[in-house]
Design an enzyme around this catalytic site. Structure first.
Site, PDB file in Angstrom:
ATOM      1  N   SER A  13      29.536  52.910 -18.221  1.00 26.09           N
ATOM      2  CA  SER A  13      30.579  51.915 -18.044  1.00 26.09           C
ATOM      3  C   SER A  13      31.172  51.895 -19.663  1.00 26.09           C
ATOM      4  O   SER A  13      32.494  51.568 -19.898  1.00 26.09           O
ATOM      5  CB  SER A  13      30.114  50.469 -17.656  1.00 26.09           C
ATOM      6  OG  SER A  13      29.252  49.940 -18.559  1.00 26.09           O
ATOM      7  N   LYS A  91      18.441  59.733 -24.837  1.00 27.55           N
ATOM      8  CA  LYS A  91      17.600  60.723 -25.651  1.00 27.55           C
ATOM      9  C   LYS A  91      17.617  60.799 -27.152  1.00 27.55           C
ATOM     10  O   LYS A  91      18.945  60.627 -27.538  1.00 27.55           O
ATOM     11  CB  LYS A  91      17.897  62.003 -25.087  1.00 27.55           C
ATOM     12  CG  LYS A  91      16.512  63.164 -24.907  1.00 27.55           C
ATOM     13  CD  LYS A  91      17.125  64.131 -24.232  1.00 27.55           C
ATOM     14  CE  LYS A  91      16.094  65.444 -24.477  1.00 27.55           C
ATOM     15  NZ  LYS A  91      15.018  65.250 -24.941  1.00 27.55           N
ATOM     16  N   HIS A 109      24.018  49.260 -29.001  1.00 26.12           N
ATOM     17  CA  HIS A 109      22.645  48.877 -28.670  1.00 26.12           C
ATOM     18  C   HIS A 109      22.772  47.459 -27.858  1.00 26.12           C
ATOM     19  O   HIS A 109      23.612  46.677 -28.602  1.00 26.12           O
ATOM     20  CB  HIS A 109      21.863  48.953 -29.633  1.00 26.12           C
ATOM     21  CG  HIS A 109      20.309  48.602 -29.072  1.00 26.12           C
ATOM     22  ND1 HIS A 109      19.450  49.487 -28.598  1.00 26.12           N
ATOM     23  CD2 HIS A 109      19.531  47.360 -29.573  1.00 26.12           C
ATOM     24  CE1 HIS A 109      18.151  48.842 -28.615  1.00 26.12           C
ATOM     25  NE2 HIS A 109      18.391  47.517 -28.906  1.00 26.12           N
ATOM     26  N   GLU A 179      30.008  44.536 -24.768  1.00 26.32           N
ATOM     27  CA  GLU A 179      30.048  45.895 -25.247  1.00 26.32           C
ATOM     28  C   GLU A 179      31.287  46.793 -25.055  1.00 26.32           C
ATOM     29  O   GLU A 179      31.867  47.243 -26.033  1.00 26.32           O
ATOM     30  CB  GLU A 179      28.926  46.771 -24.600  1.00 26.32           C
ATOM     31  CG  GLU A 179      27.638  46.351 -24.760  1.00 26.32           C
ATOM     32  CD  GLU A 179      26.459  47.150 -24.247  1.00 26.32           C
ATOM     33  OE1 GLU A 179      26.815  48.222 -23.997  1.00 26.32           O
ATOM     34  OE2 GLU A 179      25.495  46.528 -24.005  1.00 26.32           O
TER      35      GLU A 179
HETATM   36  C1  GRF Z   1      24.327  49.638 -22.704  1.00 24.85           C
HETATM   37  O1  GRF Z   1      23.688  48.588 -22.437  1.00 24.85           O
HETATM   38  C2  GRF Z   1      24.147  50.114 -24.113  1.00 24.85           C
HETATM   39  O2  GRF Z   1      24.270  49.106 -25.044  1.00 24.85           O
HETATM   40  C3  GRF Z   1      22.877  51.108 -24.171  1.00 24.85           C
HETATM   41  O3  GRF Z   1      22.881  51.937 -22.771  1.00 24.85           O
HETATM   42  C4  GRF Z   1      23.734  50.940 -21.833  1.00 24.85           C
HETATM   43  C5  GRF Z   1      24.761  51.966 -21.225  1.00 24.85           C
HETATM   44  O4  GRF Z   1      25.407  51.363 -20.370  1.00 24.85           O
HETATM   45  N1  GRF Z   1      22.769  52.000 -25.141  1.00 24.85           N
HETATM   46  P1  GRF Z   1      26.582  52.324 -19.649  1.00 24.85           P
HETATM   47  O5  GRF Z   1      26.016  53.539 -19.136  1.00 24.85           O
HETATM   48  O6  GRF Z   1      27.930  52.527 -20.677  1.00 24.85           O
HETATM   49  O7  GRF Z   1      27.110  51.380 -18.422  1.00 24.85           O
END
Ligand code: GRF
Length: 197
Positions: A13, A91, A109, A179
């Site tokens: 996403s 990873k 994060h 995010e």
């Molecule tokens: C997010 O919560 C990001 O903070 C973490 O992994 C998740 C990825 O979500 N690093 P998406 O695959 O972008 O929906």
């Protein structure tokens, strides 16, 4: 024009939000590739919709460590991107990639680092830990990638409230929404500070 590459392992996403902003002209950039370690993840479907080349590189496709690292570096060399964007890449990056692009690799994060970062703090576990600690607020952090997981320089954070009755899933959704707003803006602003835009 700013050139970025993205690495993702999951639903994608954040990747989708970034390429949508590029499509809308809010983020002046070109996304040159998606590298994934999971060839059937949601991010791969999003890349297909936008015609972005996908490179599936993992321990399965490249069982020898040296071949695996060489394949990753080969993609970086081929496209010569300005920034590498980790968007849910599950990873640890090999040190040779970090050395190849110092201060040019960003990660997002889902906690207010330095809290709830590092080993074991991934996915829903982050939000479980935030709730267990009775935190009043949480939120995403965008940071530079260094060899120590989740320890690179913080570029941006957004706070969201932790509400009474939150489950880890509800809190995760509230953070994820932010995010999507935060990542593309941070890419834009950081690129500007480096004189890349
Ligand atoms: C997010 O919560 C990001 O903070 C973490 O992994 C998740 C990825 O979500 N690093 P998406 O695959 O972008 O929906």
């Amino acid at each position: 024009m700013l050139k970025i590459g993205v690495m993702a392992s999951g639903g994608g996403s954040n990747f989708k939000a970034i390429i949508e902003r590029i499509g809308e002209g809010d983020l002046e950039a070109q996304c040159k590739f998606l590298i994934t370690n999971n060839g059937t993840c949601g991010a791969v479907s999003h890349a297909g919709e936008y015609g972005i080349p996908v490179y599936h590189i993992s321990g399965k496709t490249h069982p020898e460590r040296a071949d695996y690292e060489a394949a990753l570096l080969e993609v970086l060399d081929r496209y010569d991107v300005d920034l590498l964007i980790l968007a849910g890449y599950m990873k640890a990056l090999p040190p040779c990639m970090i050395a190849r692009m110092p201060d040019r690799i960003l990660n997002i994060h889902p906690s207010l680092l330095p809290k709830f970062g590092g080993k074991g703090f991934w996915g829903i576990h982050v939000h479980e830990a935030v709730l267990a600690a009775h935190e009043k607020e949480s939120g995403p952090t965008v940071h530079l990638v260094s060899e120590e997981i989740d320890k690179g320089r913080i570029l941006a954070q957004v706070k969201v409230p932790v509400l009474e009755g939150d489950t880890p899933e509800v809190l995760a959704a509230r953070v994820l929404e932010q995010e999507h707003n935060l990542y593309w803006k941070t890419i834009r602003d950081y690129a500007a500070t480096l004189g890349l835009s």
